[in-house]
Design a protein around this motif. Structure first.
Motif, short mmCIF file in Angstrom:
data_model
loop_
_atom_site.label_atom_id
_atom_site.label_comp_id
_atom_site.label_asym_id
_atom_site.label_seq_id
_atom_site.Cartn_x
_atom_site.Cartn_y
_atom_site.Cartn_z
N MET A 1 0.84 -1.20 0.00
CA MET A 1 0.00 0.00 0.00
C MET A 1 0.87 1.25 0.00
N ARG A 2 1.94 1.23 0.84
CA ARG A 2 2.82 2.39 0.86
C ARG A 2 3.50 2.58 -0.50
N VAL A 3 3.94 1.44 -1.10
CA VAL A 3 4.57 1.53 -2.42
C VAL A 3 3.59 2.08 -3.45
N ARG A 4 2.33 1.60 -3.38
CA ARG A 4 1.32 2.06 -4.32
C ARG A 4 1.04 3.56 -4.14
N ASP A 5 0.91 3.97 -2.86
CA ASP A 5 0.69 5.39 -2.60
C ASP A 5 1.86 6.23 -3.09
N ASP B 1 3.94 9.13 -9.64
CA ASP B 1 3.34 9.22 -10.98
C ASP B 1 2.72 10.59 -11.20
N GLY B 2 2.00 11.10 -10.18
CA GLY B 2 1.41 12.43 -10.31
C GLY B 2 2.49 13.48 -10.48
N GLY B 3 3.54 13.36 -9.63
CA GLY B 3 4.64 14.33 -9.75
C GLY B 3 5.33 14.24 -11.08
N VAL B 4 5.54 12.97 -11.52
CA VAL B 4 6.22 12.78 -12.81
C VAL B 4 5.37 13.34 -13.94
N ARG B 5 4.04 13.03 -13.87
CA ARG B 5 3.16 13.54 -14.92
C ARG B 5 3.15 15.08 -14.95
N GLU B 6 3.11 15.64 -13.73
CA GLU B 6 3.11 17.11 -13.67
C GLU B 6 4.41 17.68 -14.21
N LYS B 7 5.51 17.09 -13.72
CA LYS B 7 6.81 17.58 -14.19
C LYS B 7 7.02 17.27 -15.66
#
Length: 413
Positions: A305-309, A315-321
């Protein structure tokens, strides 16, 4: 005096007649101490004793039970048996008159030795009984019966024979010597054995010297003398009274079997306890493994769960960046494209100009316009190095022409 010769039968017949004719030997009372007593086949047999004198007595019938040491009065007659040459007192009745010296002496010696504590020195016989010394006659059935009895179930015990007289004047010294020799070799037990016999035969085992030697022996002594009903002072002094030699063998065999049974029980208990312990350990291991598996799965799920979070956040940060970088990359790409196209346009213009210049100076192009390049033997053809009659080559756009100079005329300036 004239020498006479009689046959055995004649002499025995004569003696029998003397006994039968002597009235004093008939219908008389005889008093004495019972030395031996037994009843068999409906008859009663006695041995009377007074000091060192013994008298064989028989009654052709059953009388009351008598004990050695009883003093009795017998009524009967003396009889000589012609066939066997033996004398017996045939009695018809018996009456007790008291206790004799024999039993009194036996009891007095027994009580004196008991007060000294000789009968309290019992030594424990350890199990299993592996080594035994046997003091008995070298010949006869006693030693063979004893060995057969001991080894009947298993030949586990080592038996060493110490030959000895078991009756007579040398018996006591022989047995005591055997005891002392065997004592030095640390046997598990020493067996003093003798088969059944008369009280006189067994009197050796009431000797004070032998009794003291038995009591003082550091090795446990098993007394196996006479029949089961016979008692001697050696029986009291010994660590174990076996009754008979065969009973001594049974005692040793039984002790060993009991040891093996206990040993087998111990092995079985150890196996059961080991199996029970192993089962408990296995069950505990199973429970620990299950608990560990549950905890591992729980921890793995938490980590997952921690890895998924974290992955979602990354992923969100990567997508944003990546979006910002992509936009910057598009802008930079457009800028680079425009600059590149501008540079390419200039390069194309300069390249075209260079090509035009190169094309203008291209010999093949000049030749294609109808011109030819002349070449002689010495290389390029010039006006000064060429004479009439020289062979020359004219290179055209289509091929080579071979010609001869017929003359030459200088161009006017």
């Amino acid at each position: 005096m004239r020498e006479r010769t009689l046959s055995v039968q004649q002499l025995n017949a004569y003696i029998k007649g003397v006994f039968e004719d002597e009235l004093v030997l008939h219908d008389l009372n005889v008093e004495g101490e019972v030395y031996e007593f037994k009843q068999t086949a409906g008859n009663t047999f006695l041995v009377l004793r007074e000091n060192d004198s013994l008298l064989q007595c028989v009654c052709f019938g059953i009388t009351e039970i008598l004990q050695a040491g009883d003093t009795v009065r017998l009524f009967g007659s003396v009889r000589f048996y012609e066939r066997s040459g033996k004398i017996s007192f045939v009695f018809k009745s018996v009456r007790k008159t008291g206790k004799g010296n024999l039993l009194a002496e036996f009891n007095a010696l027994r009580d004196r030795l008991r007060l000294e504590g000789l009968f309290d020195r019992k030594r424990e016989i350890a199990s299993p009984i592996r080594r035994i010394a046997v003091i008995t006659a070298e010949t006869g059935a006693v030693i063979h019966d004893f060995i057969r009895t001991v080894h009947r179930k298993r030949e586990f015990t080592d038996i060493m024979l110490y030959p000895s007289a078991v009756q007579g004047r040398f018996a006591v010294s022989d047995i005591v010597s055997g005891l002392r020799q065997a004592e030095k070799l640390s046997y598990d037990a020493i067996v003093i054995a003798r088969g059944g016999g008369s009280n006189d035969d067994l009197s050796v085992f009431n000797d004070e010297t032998l009794v003291r030697a038995v009591a003082a022996c550091s090795v446990p002594v098993i007394s196996a003398v006479g029949h089961e009903t016979d008692f001697t002072l050696c029986d009291f002094a010994a660590s174990v009274r076996a009754g008979t030699p065969s009973m001594a063998g049974e005692y040793i065999s039984r002790r060993n079997e009991e040891f093996f049974a206990r040993f087998s029980d111990c092995v079985a208990r150890i196996e059961r306890n080991a199996q029970s312990l192993l089962t408990r350990k296995i069950n505990r291991l199973y429970r620990s493994a299950a608990n560990l598996t549950y905890k591992s799965e729980l921890k793995s799920e938490r980590v997952r769960m921690r890895v998924r979070d974290t992955a979602v956040r990354i992923d969100g940060g990567v997508r944003e960046k990546y979006g910002a970088l992509r936009l910057a990359a598009v802008v930079a790409g457009e800028r680079i494209t425009a600059s590149t196209e501008e540079k390419q346009s200039g390069l194309r213009e300069r390249t075209a100009a260079a090509i035009a210049r190169l094309d203008a100076g291209n010999p093949l192009r000049i030749l294609s316009m109808g011109y030819a390049r002349l070449r002689g033997k010495s290389g390029n053809v010039t006006f000064d190095n060429t004479r009439a009659g020289d062979a020359i080559e004219a290179l055209t756009a289509e091929g080579t022409l071979f010609a001869t100079v017929t003359g030459k005329k200088r161009r006017e300036r």
